[in-house]
Design a protein around this motif. Structure first.
Motif, PDB file in Angstrom:
ATOM      1  N   GLU B 259       0.830  -1.182   0.000  1.00  0.00           N
ATOM      2  CA  GLU B 259       0.000   0.000   0.000  1.00  0.00           C
ATOM      3  C   GLU B 259       0.880   1.253   0.000  1.00  0.00           C
ATOM      4  O   GLU B 259       2.029   1.194   0.401  1.00  0.00           O
ATOM      5  N   ALA B 260       0.295   2.374  -0.395  1.00  0.00           N
ATOM      6  CA  ALA B 260       1.102   3.584  -0.592  1.00  0.00           C
ATOM      7  C   ALA B 260       1.672   4.146   0.704  1.00  0.00           C
ATOM      8  O   ALA B 260       2.781   4.663   0.733  1.00  0.00           O
ATOM      9  N   HIS B 261       0.880   4.042   1.798  1.00  0.00           N
ATOM     10  CA  HIS B 261       1.325   4.668   3.040  1.00  0.00           C
ATOM     11  C   HIS B 261       1.332   3.707   4.220  1.00  0.00           C
ATOM     12  O   HIS B 261       0.600   2.727   4.243  1.00  0.00           O
ATOM     13  N   VAL B 262       2.169   4.057   5.175  1.00  0.00           N
ATOM     14  CA  VAL B 262       2.279   3.248   6.385  1.00  0.00           C
ATOM     15  C   VAL B 262       2.108   4.172   7.581  1.00  0.00           C
ATOM     16  O   VAL B 262       2.658   5.272   7.606  1.00  0.00           O
ATOM     17  N   LEU B 263       1.352   3.706   8.542  1.00  0.00           N
ATOM     18  CA  LEU B 263       1.211   4.436   9.796  1.00  0.00           C
ATOM     19  C   LEU B 263       1.651   3.507  10.917  1.00  0.00           C
ATOM     20  O   LEU B 263       1.092   2.424  11.093  1.00  0.00           O
ATOM     21  N   GLU B 264       2.694   3.913  11.633  1.00  0.00           N
ATOM     22  CA  GLU B 264       3.180   3.119  12.764  1.00  0.00           C
ATOM     23  C   GLU B 264       2.687   3.775  14.037  1.00  0.00           C
ATOM     24  O   GLU B 264       2.888   4.975  14.235  1.00  0.00           O
ATOM     25  N   VAL B 265       2.072   2.995  14.913  1.00  0.00           N
ATOM     26  CA  VAL B 265       1.600   3.541  16.171  1.00  0.00           C
ATOM     27  C   VAL B 265       2.147   2.709  17.316  1.00  0.00           C
ATOM     28  O   VAL B 265       2.098   1.474  17.267  1.00  0.00           O
ATOM     29  N   HIS B 266       2.732   3.367  18.297  1.00  0.00           N
ATOM     30  CA  HIS B 266       3.147   2.619  19.485  1.00  0.00           C
ATOM     31  C   HIS B 266       2.951   3.465  20.733  1.00  0.00           C
ATOM     32  O   HIS B 266       2.728   4.677  20.668  1.00  0.00           O
ATOM     33  N   GLY B 267       3.005   2.817  21.873  1.00  0.00           N
ATOM     34  CA  GLY B 267       2.758   3.512  23.139  1.00  0.00           C
ATOM     35  C   GLY B 267       1.858   2.638  23.998  1.00  0.00           C
ATOM     36  O   GLY B 267       1.345   1.605  23.532  1.00  0.00           O
ATOM     37  N   SER B 268       1.666   3.040  25.268  1.00  0.00           N
ATOM     38  CA  SER B 268       0.869   2.192  26.147  1.00  0.00           C
ATOM     39  C   SER B 268      -0.604   2.264  25.756  1.00  0.00           C
ATOM     40  O   SER B 268      -1.109   3.331  25.402  1.00  0.00           O
ATOM     41  N   GLY B 269      -1.239   1.096  25.784  1.00  0.00           N
ATOM     42  CA  GLY B 269      -2.644   1.015  25.441  1.00  0.00           C
ATOM     43  C   GLY B 269      -2.921   0.989  23.951  1.00  0.00           C
ATOM     44  O   GLY B 269      -4.041   1.200  23.510  1.00  0.00           O
ATOM     45  N   VAL B 270      -1.890   0.689  23.177  1.00  0.00           N
ATOM     46  CA  VAL B 270      -2.069   0.718  21.730  1.00  0.00           C
ATOM     47  C   VAL B 270      -3.039  -0.374  21.263  1.00  0.00           C
ATOM     48  O   VAL B 270      -3.841  -0.159  20.352  1.00  0.00           O
ATOM     49  N   SER B 271      -2.994  -1.537  21.939  1.00  0.00           N
ATOM     50  CA  SER B 271      -3.857  -2.639  21.507  1.00  0.00           C
ATOM     51  C   SER B 271      -5.322  -2.282  21.703  1.00  0.00           C
ATOM     52  O   SER B 271      -6.159  -2.505  20.824  1.00  0.00           O
ATOM     53  N   GLU B 272      -5.624  -1.719  22.930  1.00  0.00           N
ATOM     54  CA  GLU B 272      -7.012  -1.353  23.215  1.00  0.00           C
ATOM     55  C   GLU B 272      -7.497  -0.311  22.218  1.00  0.00           C
ATOM     56  O   GLU B 272      -8.590  -0.405  21.649  1.00  0.00           O
ATOM     57  N   TRP B 273      -6.605   0.663  21.978  1.00  0.00           N
ATOM     58  CA  TRP B 273      -6.985   1.734  21.051  1.00  0.00           C
ATOM     59  C   TRP B 273      -7.253   1.165  19.670  1.00  0.00           C
ATOM     60  O   TRP B 273      -8.206   1.543  18.988  1.00  0.00           O
ATOM     61  N   CYS B 274      -6.419   0.220  19.294  1.00  0.00           N
ATOM     62  CA  CYS B 274      -6.510  -0.360  17.960  1.00  0.00           C
ATOM     63  C   CYS B 274      -7.876  -1.028  17.756  1.00  0.00           C
ATOM     64  O   CYS B 274      -8.442  -0.975  16.660  1.00  0.00           O
TER      65      CYS B 274
END
Lengths: 258, 336
Positions: B259-274
């Motif tokens: 895909e054209a773009h990538v978004l990397e997200v990390h930090g506490s609670g990332v799974s719940e947010w996801c």
């Protein structure tokens, strides 16, 4: 054809040249190493022990011993070069690997290395011969021919050492070869005492190895008692050279170009 | 977590091309012939295949990156290419010479920069070049001139008399490259040339390699730095488990494989947010440890939602070669 032969010769020589260049940098130290040991043996045993031994055949002990020391130091010089130095170039420093990225092929590396080992023997032979000359232990001008015989001895034992190196996985491995083959050979090849004092079985076993034959020829040349028939003795180191060279090359090929 | 998309990866080994034999049936002058022709190359160690029916051509003037995880078979392919490893089957031709049969003659026209520096430690910097030139049969004035040119090229003139162990890693690498050029090669093969170097040294080497390509040289490079491959190579050959996975330009790989773009997200609670993000069709999400990756054409709407989440950190960027590499070869750790 002649051109391709001369190019191949130049490639073999480039290996020899590389080793010679490195040797030259520390020539004095290397010379001291290769020839202080045999010289000490010659002086200590030849004159010290020689006084008790008296004569061997018609030779004074020191004259008898001198030929043996020349032959065995030719063997040692090439053996050391073929074991420790060649292994360092092949395995530790990966010098052969870098050479195999060039126009030089593996047979030319092996050939050039063995020639260099012969050269190391010649250097050692010339050094001891010079001392022997000063001490008046050279009895014939034929002693000059000891130099090419020393070369043959060197390439023979160089090739044999390369077989060991081609199978070796560490420096420790060389101890077996030196302890089990080289040292007994020095003791049982007529270097320190005549072959006639050996039991028949031992003498035969020793005759199957090259050093005894080199010692016989060197002694005959040093004392001027050489006859043409003695050259038959040179066939043994020659045969060992050919067989060992072939095995070493085959095994290096398996190891480096698998 | 290996994503196994059935993307249309060209497996050249599967092309119904029966004859692995190389025939000189190409029209046109000899100069059009590929620099390297690799056909159905196969090699096993102890019954385990390390190179499995790999085929590719390398054309003159190309800068080709050979990529893959550790143990993929890159170095083995390179070793076979220069005739220092014997293939079990398949055929190889480099610069018109059949390999390994005529490898020695072929190597006279090839430069090789090995993975770990094998400069001769018994010789000085300048002697390394001299002695290496003699291995190629170069001598006299020609060699003298070339050695001095290369010392300048490698910026090692002041170090000519130094021992190898006095050099820094970058200097050693520059000397290795200079050494490989002593025979004026038409093809330069570099196995991980910038591994372990600082950014300055790396950029210097990149400039040198680009210059060589401009001057018409063909280059093959292996690297673990995708950024390096993306910058330098105009073609990427991707291998894994000894087999060819992809063979295209880096731009094509990025535009076609991911895909054209990538978004990397990390930090506490990332799974719940996801869990609160509903993914529309065309957006892919991947969890790797404590990081979540989103892949899609446009992910601005997720970025907007992230602005309210102070605990989460993110980066939003165009997809790169590393993303493609990880997608095609998976994220599992490899044994070297």
């Amino acid at each position: 054809m002649p051109e391709s032969v001369s190019l191949a010769a130049a490639r073999v020589f480039s290996i020899w040249y590389r080793n010679a260049l490195v040797w030259r940098k520390s020539a004095l130290r290397s010379l001291l190493g290769t020839f202080s040991d045999p010289l000490l043996y010659l002086l200590a045993f030849g004159y010290g022990l020689g006084r008790f031994v008296g004569e061997v055949g018609e030779l004074t002990y020191v004259v008898f011993l001198c030929s043996g020391i020349i032959a065995s130091s030719a063997m040692n010089a090439a053996t050391f070069e073929g074991l420790y130095m060649a292994y360092t170039r092949m395995e530790t420093n990966k010098t052969w690997e870098s050479i195999l990225s060039t126009s030089v092929g593996l047979p030319e590396i092996v050939f050039g290395e063995i020639l260099w080992m012969g050269t190391k023997s010649v250097i050692s032979v010339i050094a001891i011969l010079g001392v022997a000359l000063l001490l008046g232990l050279v009895q014939s001008w034929m002693a000059v021919l000891v130099i090419p015989v020393g070369f043959l001895c060197g390439i023979c034992f160089g090739a044999m050492a390369m077989v060991v190196t081609s199978y070796s996985r560490s420096y420790e491995f060389f101890l077996y070869y030196v302890t089990l083959l080289i040292t007994p050979m020095i003791l049982l090849s007529g270097v320190f005492f005549p072959l006639s004092s050996l039991p028949d079985g031992v003498r035969l076993a020793s005759a199957a190895l090259p050093l005894q034959h080199v010692v016989i020829v060197v002694r005959a040349l040093m004392t001027g008692s050489v006859e043409l028939v003695d050259s038959v003795h040179l066939l043994v180191p020659l045969l060992f050279l050919l067989i060992a060279g072939f095995i070493a090359l085959t095994q290096f090929r398996k190891r480096l170009q698998n | 977590m290996k994503s196994s998309q059935n993307v249309s990866v060209s497996k050249v080994g599967e092309i119904p091309e029966p004859a692995p034999q190389i025939q000189d049936d190409r029209p046109g002058p000899q100069t059009d012939r590929p620099v390297a022709i690799v056909r159905a190359l196969q090699k096993s160690y102890a019954g385990k295949p390390v190179v499995d029916r790999v085929s590719f051509d390398i054309r003159k003037g190309e800068f080709c990156g050979l990529l893959g995880p550790n143990g993929a078979g890159k170095t083995t392919i390179l070793r076979m290419l220069v005739g220092n490893s014997m293939p079990d089957s398949g055929s190889l031709e480099v610069l018109g010479y059949p390999v390994p049969r005529e490898a020695r003659r072929m190597r006279a026209r090839v430069g090789i920069v090995p993975q770990s520096d094998n400069l001769d430690p018994d010789l000085s910097v300048i002697e390394n070049l001299f002695v290496y030139g003699r291995y190629f049969g170069i001598a006299g004035n020609v060699l003298e001139m070339r050695v001095h040119e290369l010392l300048t090229f490698a910026s090692l003139t002041d170090w000519a008399g130094s021992r190898i162990n006095q050099l820094s890693g970058g200097m050693m690498r520059r000397l290795s490259i200079a050494r490989a050029l002593i025979n004026k090669p038409e093809l330069l093969i570099l196995d991980e040339p910038t591994t372990g170097l600082d950014p300055q040294a790396r950029h210097t080497i990149w400039q040198q390699l680009r210059r060589m390509q401009r001057e018409g040289m063909t280059l093959i490079l292996t690297t673990h730095y995708m950024e390096e491959a993306e910058r330098l190579c105009d073609r990427i050959i991707l291998i894994d488990n000894g087999a060819l996975l992809a063979d295209r330009s880096p731009e094509q790989l990025i535009s076609e494989e991911i895909e054209a773009h990538v978004l990397e997200v990390h930090g506490s609670g990332v799974s719940e947010w996801c869990g609160t993000v509903e993914l529309p069709i065309g957006v892919r999400c991947e969890k790797v440890g404590e990081t979540v990756f989103f892949y899609g054409e446009n992910l601005h709407w997720i970025v907007d939602r992230l602005d309210g989440e102070s605990r989460l950190r993110y980066s939003y960027r165009p997809a790169n070669l590393e993303d493609v590499f990880l997608k095609l070869t998976g994220r599992d750790l490899r044994d070297a």
